[in-house]
Motif scaffolding. Structure first.
Motif, short mmCIF file in Angstrom:
data_model
loop_
_atom_site.label_atom_id
_atom_site.label_comp_id
_atom_site.label_asym_id
_atom_site.label_seq_id
_atom_site.Cartn_x
_atom_site.Cartn_y
_atom_site.Cartn_z
N LEU A 67 40.62 46.99 46.28
CA LEU A 67 39.70 47.45 45.14
C LEU A 67 39.68 46.29 44.32
O LEU A 67 38.37 45.78 44.06
CB LEU A 67 40.02 48.86 44.42
N ASP A 68 40.70 45.64 43.65
CA ASP A 68 40.70 44.61 43.03
C ASP A 68 40.09 43.55 43.50
O ASP A 68 39.07 42.76 42.68
CB ASP A 68 42.31 44.20 42.42
N THR A 69 40.37 43.12 44.89
CA THR A 69 39.41 42.11 45.29
C THR A 69 38.08 42.19 45.32
O THR A 69 37.20 41.39 45.34
CB THR A 69 40.01 41.70 46.53
N ALA A 70 37.71 43.44 45.91
CA ALA A 70 36.56 43.82 45.98
C ALA A 70 35.49 43.68 44.73
O ALA A 70 34.38 42.91 44.60
CB ALA A 70 35.98 45.38 46.33
N TYR A 71 36.31 44.14 43.47
CA TYR A 71 35.65 43.79 42.14
C TYR A 71 35.56 42.31 41.55
O TYR A 71 34.62 41.72 41.23
CB TYR A 71 36.50 44.40 41.03
N ALA A 72 36.46 41.45 42.08
CA ALA A 72 36.56 40.23 41.76
C ALA A 72 35.48 39.46 42.58
O ALA A 72 34.64 38.56 41.94
CB ALA A 72 37.98 39.33 42.23
N VAL A 73 35.17 39.77 43.91
CA VAL A 73 34.08 39.34 44.66
C VAL A 73 32.65 39.66 43.95
O VAL A 73 31.66 38.71 43.95
CB VAL A 73 34.11 39.69 46.35
N ALA A 74 32.82 40.85 43.74
CA ALA A 74 31.24 41.28 42.88
C ALA A 74 31.19 40.59 41.72
O ALA A 74 29.85 40.08 41.48
CB ALA A 74 31.41 42.77 42.82
N ARG A 75 32.14 40.37 41.03
CA ARG A 75 31.76 39.77 39.84
C ARG A 75 31.42 38.21 39.89
O ARG A 75 30.50 37.46 39.46
CB ARG A 75 33.31 39.69 38.74
N THR A 76 32.18 37.65 40.93
CA THR A 76 31.78 36.15 41.43
C THR A 76 30.32 36.09 41.93
O THR A 76 29.46 35.20 41.56
CB THR A 76 32.50 35.45 42.57
N ARG A 77 29.94 37.11 42.69
CA ARG A 77 28.44 37.13 43.11
C ARG A 77 27.59 37.09 42.06
O ARG A 77 26.56 36.59 41.91
CB ARG A 77 28.45 38.31 44.06
N ARG A 78 27.82 38.14 41.03
CA ARG A 78 27.09 38.13 39.90
C ARG A 78 26.70 37.13 39.00
O ARG A 78 25.71 36.62 38.60
CB ARG A 78 27.44 39.27 39.12
N HIS A 79 27.98 36.25 38.98
CA HIS A 79 28.00 35.03 38.20
C HIS A 79 27.41 33.93 38.83
O HIS A 79 26.73 33.29 38.18
CB HIS A 79 29.56 34.67 38.05
N ASN A 80 27.15 33.70 40.11
CA ASN A 80 26.68 32.94 40.93
C ASN A 80 25.19 33.27 41.00
O ASN A 80 24.38 32.23 41.18
CB ASN A 80 27.16 32.66 42.34
N VAL A 81 24.62 34.30 40.68
CA VAL A 81 23.11 34.60 40.92
C VAL A 81 22.47 34.37 39.50
O VAL A 81 21.45 33.97 39.37
CB VAL A 81 23.14 36.16 41.22
N SER A 82 23.35 34.46 38.42
CA SER A 82 22.72 34.36 37.16
C SER A 82 22.50 33.05 36.85
O SER A 82 22.82 31.82 37.33
CB SER A 82 23.80 34.90 36.05
#
Length: 82
Positions: A67-82
């Motif tokens: 779960l921690d890894t999934a949240y980290a990946v999601a944050r990275t994705r959001r950051h790269n899209v912005s």
């Protein structure tokens, strides 16, 4: 395979993302020091797995790490899209 029985006093049902006819039931059986994970299709148990209570912390740790890894990946994705 067995048909559905009432869930013990301590347990939960999780519906599968593929459809409501599939489910995972998690039930504690304090009298035998077991946790039972069972797979259900409609009202029929299609398989089960028993964990001793001593094995549960390792499963929880694995799920927490994932779960921690999934949240980290999601944050990275959001950051790269912005």
């Amino acid at each position: 395979m067995a048909t559905a029985r009432p869930l013990p006093a301590s347990g939960e049902i999780f519906l599968d993302a593929r459809g409501a006819d599939r489910a995972l039931r998690v039930s504690w059986h304090y009298d035998t020091d077991m946790v039972v994970l069972s797979l259900w299709r409609e009202n029929v148990c299609t398989g089960s797995f028993r964990l001793t209570v001593d094995e549960v912390p390792e499963l929880i740790d694995l799920l927490r790490t994932g779960l921690d890894t999934a949240y980290a990946v999601a944050r990275t994705r959001r950051h790269n899209v912005s």
